[in-house]
Design an enzyme around this catalytic site. Structure first.
Site, PDB file in Angstrom:
ATOM      1  N   LYS A  13       0.541  -0.956   0.123  1.00  0.00           N
ATOM      2  CA  LYS A  13       0.228  -0.202   0.080  1.00  0.00           C
ATOM      3  C   LYS A  13       0.436   1.234   0.153  1.00  0.00           C
ATOM      4  O   LYS A  13       0.552   2.189  -0.531  1.00  0.00           O
ATOM      5  CB  LYS A  13      -1.079  -0.011   1.188  1.00  0.00           C
ATOM      6  CG  LYS A  13      -0.687  -0.440   3.052  1.00  0.00           C
ATOM      7  CD  LYS A  13      -1.540  -0.199   3.608  1.00  0.00           C
ATOM      8  CE  LYS A  13      -1.261  -1.218   4.704  1.00  0.00           C
ATOM      9  NZ  LYS A  13      -0.295  -0.393   5.170  1.00  0.00           N
ATOM     10  N   ARG A  88      -6.788   1.925  11.485  1.00  0.00           N
ATOM     11  CA  ARG A  88      -6.660   0.042  11.437  1.00  0.00           C
ATOM     12  C   ARG A  88      -7.324  -0.413  12.568  1.00  0.00           C
ATOM     13  O   ARG A  88      -7.197  -1.125  12.278  1.00  0.00           O
ATOM     14  CB  ARG A  88      -5.217   0.007  11.696  1.00  0.00           C
ATOM     15  CG  ARG A  88      -4.197   0.016  10.958  1.00  0.00           C
ATOM     16  CD  ARG A  88      -2.788  -0.217  11.793  1.00  0.00           C
ATOM     17  NE  ARG A  88      -1.678  -0.915  11.493  1.00  0.00           N
ATOM     18  CZ  ARG A  88      -1.446  -0.085  10.691  1.00  0.00           C
ATOM     19  NH1 ARG A  88      -1.052   0.519  10.139  1.00  0.00           N
ATOM     20  NH2 ARG A  88      -0.048  -0.739   9.939  1.00  0.00           N
ATOM     21  N   ARG A 127      12.103  -6.653   2.322  1.00  0.00           N
ATOM     22  CA  ARG A 127      11.942  -5.037   2.120  1.00  0.00           C
ATOM     23  C   ARG A 127      13.074  -4.471   2.463  1.00  0.00           C
ATOM     24  O   ARG A 127      13.556  -4.702   3.722  1.00  0.00           O
ATOM     25  CB  ARG A 127      10.967  -4.844   3.037  1.00  0.00           C
ATOM     26  CG  ARG A 127      10.599  -2.987   2.232  1.00  0.00           C
ATOM     27  CD  ARG A 127       8.494  -2.715   2.562  1.00  0.00           C
ATOM     28  NE  ARG A 127       8.651  -3.050   3.586  1.00  0.00           N
ATOM     29  CZ  ARG A 127       7.178  -3.441   4.702  1.00  0.00           C
ATOM     30  NH1 ARG A 127       6.700  -2.246   3.832  1.00  0.00           N
ATOM     31  NH2 ARG A 127       7.027  -3.096   6.122  1.00  0.00           N
ATOM     32  N   ARG A 160      13.694  -2.137   7.740  1.00  0.00           N
ATOM     33  CA  ARG A 160      12.640  -1.338   9.105  1.00  0.00           C
ATOM     34  C   ARG A 160      13.244  -2.122  10.620  1.00  0.00           C
ATOM     35  O   ARG A 160      12.759  -3.145  10.301  1.00  0.00           O
ATOM     36  CB  ARG A 160      11.088  -1.309   8.524  1.00  0.00           C
ATOM     37  CG  ARG A 160      11.066   0.096   7.892  1.00  0.00           C
ATOM     38  CD  ARG A 160       9.709   0.162   7.656  1.00  0.00           C
ATOM     39  NE  ARG A 160       8.853  -0.506   9.084  1.00  0.00           N
ATOM     40  CZ  ARG A 160       7.313  -0.447   8.552  1.00  0.00           C
ATOM     41  NH1 ARG A 160       6.366   0.170   7.002  1.00  0.00           N
ATOM     42  NH2 ARG A 160       6.145  -1.147   8.942  1.00  0.00           N
ATOM     43  N   ARG A 171       2.260  -8.772  13.248  1.00  0.00           N
ATOM     44  CA  ARG A 171       1.691  -7.334  12.720  1.00  0.00           C
ATOM     45  C   ARG A 171       0.964  -7.760  11.903  1.00  0.00           C
ATOM     46  O   ARG A 171      -0.970  -7.617  12.121  1.00  0.00           O
ATOM     47  CB  ARG A 171       2.418  -6.671  12.002  1.00  0.00           C
ATOM     48  CG  ARG A 171       2.858  -6.018  13.083  1.00  0.00           C
ATOM     49  CD  ARG A 171       4.359  -5.338  12.075  1.00  0.00           C
ATOM     50  NE  ARG A 171       4.486  -4.586  10.903  1.00  0.00           N
ATOM     51  CZ  ARG A 171       5.911  -4.486   9.950  1.00  0.00           C
ATOM     52  NH1 ARG A 171       6.856  -5.612  10.799  1.00  0.00           N
ATOM     53  NH2 ARG A 171       5.574  -3.922   8.451  1.00  0.00           N
TER      54      ARG A 171
HETATM   55  P1  ADP Z   1       2.792  -2.003   7.628  1.00  0.00           P
HETATM   56  O1  ADP Z   1       1.466  -1.424   7.211  1.00  0.00           O
HETATM   57  O2  ADP Z   1       3.865  -2.702   7.120  1.00  0.00           O
HETATM   58  O3  ADP Z   1       2.505  -2.619   9.547  1.00  0.00           O
HETATM   59  P2  ADP Z   1       2.854   1.134   8.496  1.00  0.00           P
HETATM   60  O4  ADP Z   1       4.219   1.536   8.779  1.00  0.00           O
HETATM   61  O5  ADP Z   1       1.860   1.409   8.563  1.00  0.00           O
HETATM   62  O6  ADP Z   1       3.626  -0.773   8.667  1.00  0.00           O
HETATM   63  O7  ADP Z   1       2.909   0.619  10.361  1.00  0.00           O
HETATM   64  C1  ADP Z   1       3.761   0.522  11.288  1.00  0.00           C
HETATM   65  C2  ADP Z   1       3.507   0.774  12.702  1.00  0.00           C
HETATM   66  O8  ADP Z   1       3.185   2.048  12.655  1.00  0.00           O
HETATM   67  C3  ADP Z   1       1.974  -0.826  13.366  1.00  0.00           C
HETATM   68  O9  ADP Z   1       2.625  -2.020  13.375  1.00  0.00           O
HETATM   69  C4  ADP Z   1       1.800  -0.344  14.275  1.00  0.00           C
HETATM   70  O10 ADP Z   1       2.684  -0.343  15.353  1.00  0.00           O
HETATM   71  C5  ADP Z   1       2.445   1.520  13.885  1.00  0.00           C
HETATM   72  N1  ADP Z   1       0.768   2.228  13.382  1.00  0.00           N
HETATM   73  C6  ADP Z   1       0.738   2.937  12.301  1.00  0.00           C
HETATM   74  N2  ADP Z   1      -0.534   3.205  12.162  1.00  0.00           N
HETATM   75  C7  ADP Z   1      -1.606   2.755  12.966  1.00  0.00           C
HETATM   76  C8  ADP Z   1      -2.343   3.150  13.294  1.00  0.00           C
HETATM   77  N3  ADP Z   1      -3.858   3.707  12.275  1.00  0.00           N
HETATM   78  N4  ADP Z   1      -3.546   2.242  14.045  1.00  0.00           N
HETATM   79  C9  ADP Z   1      -2.665   2.138  15.095  1.00  0.00           C
HETATM   80  N5  ADP Z   1      -1.004   2.291  16.049  1.00  0.00           N
HETATM   81  C10 ADP Z   1      -0.186   2.277  13.935  1.00  0.00           C
END
Ligand code: ADP
Ligand code: ZN
Length: 214
Positions: A13, A88, A127, A160, A171
């Site tokens: 995404k 989320r 990645r 990362r 996750r």
């Molecule tokens: P990915 O989609 O690969 O997991 P992101 O960069 O979107 O990576 O998110 C990384 C981390 O940031 C998540 O595992 C979570 O801990 C936190 N996070 C990001 N967006 C949210 C959200 N909307 N609600 C809760 N935690 C979030």
């Protein structure tokens, strides 16, 4: 155009968000990127978020909701935005809907990038991201010309810290438990466009643009 891009970790995404931003001129807002910037900057928010992120858990709703809603009230979002990684949870989705309604806005489309679980793990394990410009690579799918060096800016390619196998599995479980219900949530509001996420970045993008034209 007010959009959400939804998908499991590793669904691509983030890649699609960059392409959509270029095509439609709306800012892409990644809550994960906001947290990573805060961690890099050593802020209080960064400290709080890091503990959750390292375990592959969600940052608590009250923290994320405040950050995301403030961000979409900035003036660059007045003609549209693309949310990547928010909402989320259904609580986050409810809060977003209420907040948009207050300013007379609503969502136009929710794009779901659909990728099977095994493929997600393989993708995340490979990645790599440029520490300087954020460009993404994958070993072995999208290799840079020179090992460990960004093609775009010459920066160093890094993994990362939450892209290790144990955190990734968590996750994905967290996604299935908390975020996957949003597929039905937005499906019921007839906002959902489901896109196959395994056809390659350019085809995924073409399919997404087609879905947005409808
Ligand atoms: P990915 O989609 O690969 O997991 P992101 O960069 O979107 O990576 O998110 C990384 C981390 O940031 C998540 O595992 C979570 O801990 C936190 N996070 C990001 N967006 C949210 C959200 N909307 N609600 C809760 N935690 C979030
Ligand atoms: Zn770079």
């Amino acid at each position: 155009m007010n959009l959400i891009i939804l998908g499991a970790p590793g669904s691509g995404k983030g890649t699609q968000a960059v392409k959509l931003t270029k095509r439609f001129g709306v800012p892409a807002i990644s809550t994960g990127d906001i947290f990573r910037a805060n961690i890099a900057g050593g802020t209080e928010l960064g400290k709080k978020a890091k503990a959750y992120m390292d375990r592959g858990e969600l940052v608590p709703d009250e923290i994320v909701i405040a950050i995301a809603l403030d961000r979409i009230d900035e003036c660059d979002c007045k003609d549209g935005f693309l949310l990547d990684g928010f909402p989320r949870t259904t609580e986050q989705a409810d809060a977003l809907e209420r907040h948009l309604a207050v300013s007379g806005r609503s969502l136009d489309k929710v794009i779901l990038i659909d990728v099977p679980a095994d493929e997600l793990v393989r993708r995340i394990a490979g990645r790599r991201t440029c520490a300087d410009c954020g460009a993404s690579y994958h070993i072995p799918d999208i290799l840079p010309a020179k090992d460990g060096v960004c093609d775009v800016c010459g920066g160093e390619l890094k993994r990362r810290s939450d892209d290790n196998e144990a955190t990734v599995r968590n996750r994905i479980e967290v996604y299935n438990a908390n975020t996957a219900p949003l597929v039905d949530y937005y499906g019921a509001k007839t906002l959902l466009a489901r896109i196959a996420g395994t056809t390659g970045p350019d085809n995924v993008f073409a399919d997404t643009v087609k879905a947005l034209d409808k």
